[in-house]
Design a protein around this motif. Structure first.
Motif, mmCIF file in Angstrom:
data_model
loop_
_atom_site.group_PDB
_atom_site.id
_atom_site.type_symbol
_atom_site.label_atom_id
_atom_site.label_comp_id
_atom_site.label_asym_id
_atom_site.label_seq_id
_atom_site.Cartn_x
_atom_site.Cartn_y
_atom_site.Cartn_z
ATOM 1 N N ARG A 118 7.171 -12.637 -3.114
ATOM 2 C CA ARG A 118 5.878 -13.265 -3.384
ATOM 3 C C ARG A 118 5.552 -14.318 -2.337
ATOM 4 O O ARG A 118 4.405 -14.478 -1.947
ATOM 5 C CB ARG A 118 5.872 -13.928 -4.757
ATOM 6 C CG ARG A 118 5.808 -12.997 -5.934
ATOM 7 C CD ARG A 118 4.490 -12.204 -5.988
ATOM 8 N NE ARG A 118 3.295 -13.026 -5.839
ATOM 9 C CZ ARG A 118 2.722 -13.704 -6.805
ATOM 10 N NH1 ARG A 118 3.227 -13.707 -8.024
ATOM 11 N NH2 ARG A 118 1.624 -14.419 -6.567
ATOM 12 N N TYR B 97 -2.424 1.089 1.747
ATOM 13 C CA TYR B 97 -3.027 0.192 2.738
ATOM 14 C C TYR B 97 -2.246 -1.125 2.795
ATOM 15 O O TYR B 97 -1.784 -1.611 1.761
ATOM 16 C CB TYR B 97 -4.471 -0.163 2.349
ATOM 17 C CG TYR B 97 -5.327 0.971 1.849
ATOM 18 C CD1 TYR B 97 -5.231 1.439 0.538
ATOM 19 C CD2 TYR B 97 -6.303 1.549 2.663
ATOM 20 C CE1 TYR B 97 -6.045 2.462 0.062
ATOM 21 C CE2 TYR B 97 -7.133 2.563 2.198
ATOM 22 C CZ TYR B 97 -6.989 3.013 0.903
ATOM 23 O OH TYR B 97 -7.806 4.022 0.437
ATOM 24 N N TYR C 146 -3.216 -4.958 4.052
ATOM 25 C CA TYR C 146 -4.277 -5.861 4.485
ATOM 26 C C TYR C 146 -3.686 -7.238 4.779
ATOM 27 O O TYR C 146 -2.723 -7.661 4.150
ATOM 28 C CB TYR C 146 -5.343 -6.020 3.396
ATOM 29 C CG TYR C 146 -6.301 -4.859 3.257
ATOM 30 C CD1 TYR C 146 -5.980 -3.749 2.477
ATOM 31 C CD2 TYR C 146 -7.531 -4.884 3.895
ATOM 32 C CE1 TYR C 146 -6.866 -2.694 2.350
ATOM 33 C CE2 TYR C 146 -8.431 -3.831 3.767
ATOM 34 C CZ TYR C 146 -8.079 -2.741 3.001
ATOM 35 O OH TYR C 146 -8.963 -1.695 2.876
ATOM 36 N N GLN D 140 -4.876 -11.212 4.751
ATOM 37 C CA GLN D 140 -5.934 -12.116 4.292
ATOM 38 C C GLN D 140 -5.577 -13.526 4.712
ATOM 39 O O GLN D 140 -4.698 -14.174 4.137
ATOM 40 C CB GLN D 140 -6.131 -12.033 2.783
ATOM 41 C CG GLN D 140 -7.324 -12.852 2.292
ATOM 42 C CD GLN D 140 -7.619 -12.684 0.814
ATOM 43 O OE1 GLN D 140 -6.743 -12.327 0.039
ATOM 44 N NE2 GLN D 140 -8.861 -12.938 0.405
ATOM 45 N N GLY E 282 -11.949 -12.783 4.081
ATOM 46 C CA GLY E 282 -11.721 -11.567 3.327
ATOM 47 C C GLY E 282 -10.554 -10.790 3.917
ATOM 48 O O GLY E 282 -10.160 -11.010 5.074
ATOM 49 N N PRO E 283 -9.979 -9.879 3.145
ATOM 50 C CA PRO E 283 -8.868 -9.068 3.666
ATOM 51 C C PRO E 283 -9.292 -8.212 4.856
ATOM 52 O O PRO E 283 -10.429 -7.730 4.910
ATOM 53 C CB PRO E 283 -8.495 -8.194 2.466
ATOM 54 C CG PRO E 283 -8.997 -8.923 1.267
ATOM 55 C CD PRO E 283 -10.243 -9.600 1.718
ATOM 56 N N LEU F 96 -7.990 -4.867 7.163
ATOM 57 C CA LEU F 96 -7.046 -3.756 7.177
ATOM 58 C C LEU F 96 -6.136 -3.824 8.393
ATOM 59 O O LEU F 96 -6.593 -3.983 9.525
ATOM 60 C CB LEU F 96 -7.791 -2.419 7.179
ATOM 61 C CG LEU F 96 -6.881 -1.181 7.155
ATOM 62 C CD1 LEU F 96 -6.220 -1.030 5.790
ATOM 63 C CD2 LEU F 96 -7.673 0.078 7.508
ATOM 64 N N LEU G 286 -1.459 -8.209 1.715
ATOM 65 C CA LEU G 286 -1.783 -7.459 0.510
ATOM 66 C C LEU G 286 -1.521 -5.977 0.733
ATOM 67 O O LEU G 286 -1.922 -5.409 1.743
ATOM 68 C CB LEU G 286 -3.260 -7.634 0.149
ATOM 69 C CG LEU G 286 -3.709 -9.027 -0.265
ATOM 70 C CD1 LEU G 286 -5.221 -9.153 -0.168
ATOM 71 C CD2 LEU G 286 -3.254 -9.331 -1.680
ATOM 72 N N PHE H 139 -4.959 -3.372 -5.755
ATOM 73 C CA PHE H 139 -4.192 -4.302 -4.930
ATOM 74 C C PHE H 139 -2.999 -4.872 -5.680
ATOM 75 O O PHE H 139 -3.045 -5.077 -6.896
ATOM 76 C CB PHE H 139 -5.078 -5.470 -4.478
ATOM 77 C CG PHE H 139 -6.018 -5.123 -3.370
ATOM 78 C CD1 PHE H 139 -7.227 -4.494 -3.633
ATOM 79 C CD2 PHE H 139 -5.702 -5.431 -2.054
ATOM 80 C CE1 PHE H 139 -8.104 -4.169 -2.610
ATOM 81 C CE2 PHE H 139 -6.572 -5.114 -1.025
ATOM 82 C CZ PHE H 139 -7.768 -4.481 -1.306
ATOM 83 N N GLY H 140 -1.932 -5.149 -4.931
ATOM 84 C CA GLY H 140 -0.827 -5.925 -5.444
ATOM 85 C C GLY H 140 -1.148 -7.406 -5.369
ATOM 86 O O GLY H 140 -2.237 -7.798 -4.919
ATOM 87 N N GLN H 141 -0.213 -8.251 -5.800
ATOM 88 C CA GLN H 141 -0.444 -9.700 -5.830
ATOM 89 C C GLN H 141 -0.313 -10.330 -4.446
ATOM 90 O O GLN H 141 -0.735 -11.467 -4.250
ATOM 91 C CB GLN H 141 0.522 -10.370 -6.798
ATOM 92 C CG GLN H 141 0.285 -9.955 -8.232
ATOM 93 C CD GLN H 141 0.886 -10.935 -9.210
ATOM 94 O OE1 GLN H 141 0.399 -12.044 -9.364
ATOM 95 N NE2 GLN H 141 1.953 -10.529 -9.869
ATOM 96 N N ARG I 205 2.688 -14.190 0.288
ATOM 97 C CA ARG I 205 2.155 -15.332 1.046
ATOM 98 C C ARG I 205 3.169 -15.732 2.093
ATOM 99 O O ARG I 205 4.261 -16.189 1.762
ATOM 100 C CB ARG I 205 1.843 -16.500 0.117
ATOM 101 C CG ARG I 205 1.209 -17.692 0.816
ATOM 102 C CD ARG I 205 0.850 -18.768 -0.209
ATOM 103 N NE ARG I 205 -0.165 -18.281 -1.143
ATOM 104 C CZ ARG I 205 -1.465 -18.384 -0.959
ATOM 105 N NH1 ARG I 205 -1.934 -18.954 0.129
ATOM 106 N NH2 ARG I 205 -2.312 -17.920 -1.864
#
Lengths: 112, 116
Positions: free
Chosen positions: B9, B33, B35, B37, B42-43, B45, B91, B107-109, B112
């Motif tokens: 996480r 995918y 991404y 962010q 915004g995310p 790709l 992501l 999407f997953g969480q 970070r």
């Protein structure tokens, strides 16, 4: 010029208000339009998914697409504190790779 | 239905170190995918897989980023060496397919990453 423009806010409204969130875009080839909700420290969650122009309603949420103006909107009726989140618009082309083009997101706070 | 799983996480590394992220998509989803962010954006790709083949990696910084999706299920994204500007949320998302409304992405969480 970015492909998708979105006012980052922040936007604060009282509980029960009608919220209007908007995005503009430059690529007329976009055909699929989406709105995602993203809570803090979470992944985006799909709210609405529409194809081409028109309106789509789902409960308190209404999505509008005006392809002639390259403008999409999300309306939230009777806003609730639980609606407080960042709202991201996204769009993609009809064909080819399914890359989603996202706006920067609008941060919304609904005040009880 | 289980969602998209990502780990770790959170990750803090020093610049020039390497890091890897893992993603397990929703069962049966052929398209995956990754991404990036960055805070306040915004995310964007990085790479898209269809089963275990790459569909689009045009925005992946290939000098430092790599990704693979073995057996068309799980995927890993690696950064080596990391730079300060790689600090972002990574992501992972998956969709049933790559046509029409089958492209609805879940999407997953996110992971970070902080590079110091």
């Amino acid at each position: 010029q970015k492909e998708v423009e979105q006012d980052p806010g922040p936007l604060s409204v009282p509980e029960g208000a009608i919220v209007s969130l908007n995005c503009t875009y430059s690529n007329s080839a976009f055909q699929y339009f989406m709105w995602y909700r993203q809570y803090s420290r979470k992944g985006p969650e799909l709210l609405m998914y529409t194809y081409s122009s028109g309106n789509k309603e789902d409960g308190r949420f209404t999505a509008q697409v005006d392809k002639s103006s390259k403008y999409i909107s999300l309306f939230i009726r009777d806003s609730q504190p639980s609606d407080s989140a960042t709202y991201l618009c996204a769009m993609r082309l009809q064909t080819g790779a399914n890359n989603l083009f996202f706006g920067t997101g609008t941060r919304l706070t609904v005040i009880p | 239905e289980a969602g998209v799983a990502q780990s770790p996480r959170y990750k803090i590394i020093e610049k020039r170190q390497s890091v890897a992220f893992w993603c397990n998509p929703i069962s049966g989803h052929a398209t995956l995918y990754w991404y990036q962010q960055i805070l306040g954006q915004g995310p964007k790709l990085l790479i898209q897989f269809q089963n275990n083949g790459v569909v689009d990696d045009s925005q992946l910084p290939k000098d430092r980023f790599s990704a693979e999706r073995l057996k068309g299920v799980d995927s890993t994204l690696k950064i080596q060496p990391a730079k300060l500007e790689d600090s972002a949320v990574y992501l992972c998302a998956s969709s049933l397919g790559d046509r029409g409304f089958n492209t609805e992405a879940f999407f997953g969480q996110g992971t970070r990453l902080t590079v110091v």
